[in-house]
Design an enzyme around this catalytic site. Sequence first.
Site, mmCIF file in Angstrom:
data_model
loop_
_atom_site.group_PDB
_atom_site.id
_atom_site.type_symbol
_atom_site.label_atom_id
_atom_site.label_comp_id
_atom_site.label_asym_id
_atom_site.label_seq_id
_atom_site.Cartn_x
_atom_site.Cartn_y
_atom_site.Cartn_z
ATOM 1 N N TYR A 181 5.660 -9.917 7.199
ATOM 2 C CA TYR A 181 5.554 -8.471 7.411
ATOM 3 C C TYR A 181 5.873 -8.153 8.872
ATOM 4 O O TYR A 181 5.615 -8.971 9.759
ATOM 5 C CB TYR A 181 4.131 -7.993 7.142
ATOM 6 C CG TYR A 181 3.749 -7.859 5.687
ATOM 7 C CD1 TYR A 181 3.968 -6.672 5.005
ATOM 8 C CD2 TYR A 181 3.141 -8.910 5.008
ATOM 9 C CE1 TYR A 181 3.587 -6.528 3.674
ATOM 10 C CE2 TYR A 181 2.762 -8.781 3.673
ATOM 11 C CZ TYR A 181 2.990 -7.584 3.015
ATOM 12 O OH TYR A 181 2.623 -7.445 1.706
ATOM 13 N N ASP A 193 0.820 -1.211 0.000
ATOM 14 C CA ASP A 193 0.000 0.000 0.000
ATOM 15 C C ASP A 193 0.852 1.258 0.000
ATOM 16 O O ASP A 193 2.023 1.242 0.377
ATOM 17 C CB ASP A 193 -0.870 0.056 1.265
ATOM 18 C CG ASP A 193 -1.863 -1.082 1.344
ATOM 19 O OD1 ASP A 193 -2.226 -1.633 0.283
ATOM 20 O OD2 ASP A 193 -2.288 -1.409 2.472
#
Lengths: 246, 246
Positions: free
Chosen positions: B110, B52
């Site tokens: 992540y 993103d």
Amino acid sequence: MPRIRLTVAYVGTRYQGWQIQGRGETIQGAIEDKLARICGELVRVHGSGRTDSGVHALAQVAHFDVPESKRHIPWRQALNAMLPDDISILEAREAQDDFHARFSVRSKRYAYTLWTEPRFTMPQRAPFVWPVRGLDFEAMDQAAEVLAGTHDFAAFQNAGTEIKGTVRTLEPIVRAPGTHSAEWVFRFQADGFLKQMVRNLMGLLVEVGRGGLAPADVRPILEGCDRRKAPATAPARGLTLEEVMY
Amino acid sequence: MPRIRLTVAYVGTRYQGWQIQGRGETIQGAIEDKLARICGELVRVHGSGRTDSGVHALAQVAHFDVPESKRHIPWRQALNAMLPDDISILEAREAQDDFHARFSVRSKRYAYTLWTEPRFTMPQRAPFVWPVRGLDFEAMDQAAEVLAGTHDFAAFQNAGTEIKGTVRTLEPIVRAPGTHSAEWVFRFQADGFLKQMVRNLMGLLVEVGRGGLAPADVRPILEGCDRRKAPATAPARGLTLEEVMY
């Protein structure tokens, strides 16, 4: 008037250094701008000393005086709410009248970070390091030993300052691993620093690390007190003001 | 045509995410722009997946195909010489023909970083953390335990994706100290992630940490498979893609 003492952290990348200049954004200017909005008048901020354009700070110290009526403003919260993300007030508290951010300094500590991975620089660390390659760290440690102590550091002072005395006492330079495995941090603590002194010392050390100078060349350069005989100034971005001691 | 595999690190702050979009700068776009200059034609870059706007990467993986005549270009050096400081090619090497940066992915990891010091955020860390306060980390750990395993994660998928299956296997979420003493890092590893899944899981965990939800509320939310019943998405800036495994 009450005197407020600030501890300020900043990423210096997009500033023309700490001190207000003719043009360009500065850290001092950003803080004074917010203080003027809070106080409705110019409030002069006095730093412990300048930092160059692109130099960072973990804990710069500054002070300012405010009218009695403003004494109880929560300065940290008020300033942090207005300042951009790359400047942060870590602490704000009332100081004694005789405290002066610049004149009361006992010593300062700077950290200079080298990046030693030749294939790339991690972008997360790029604004805070000087990428170098192939350094002989043992030779640099030997050179660093020569520099520690009380000396006339005129060979490491750049032009453009009106300071008269150039004798300073430099603590032993400490080399330590950094945040990333490709980093080495050199820490410099002294009772005072001349203009661009840390960057000039670091420039010398890296030149020794590259083999352009031998450790034995350092003493003549130091004792020669001639800036033109010493290697080039290291880039600003690797330098961080870590602590100001009072 | 030879296939080149890249490992890419970036600071996502000033980009509209990894993937080329109608408008705004993207990481993929920056790399394709440099490749076009080197190759004199459009060279499509395929990432392991999107990140993103504002999300960072320590090691995103991508591939591209080049004409035989370009096979031996030193891609890492060539691209790093042209890319801005906030994107860096850590490695470039020739891959097997059947390697595909997206379709060959086995799992990804992540890291999401919380900043827990309420008085200030260190500017050096501000682009990489989500400032939060007063969290109950034990409650968050309990909630995290419920999330690990093979589940339908539809409650943690934001709208705007065409992916059909929403079952993923999430490894146990690991909480560890971060770079700075005020940081806690949560690591999420799975065989795949839905759109904004990590940020949605983190949003849930922080809501539990704040006491807005109890750990016992987590299972019904997970099993309800209804995005509207789960807490808000955590901000992008705290998220970093750490590793893509093949």
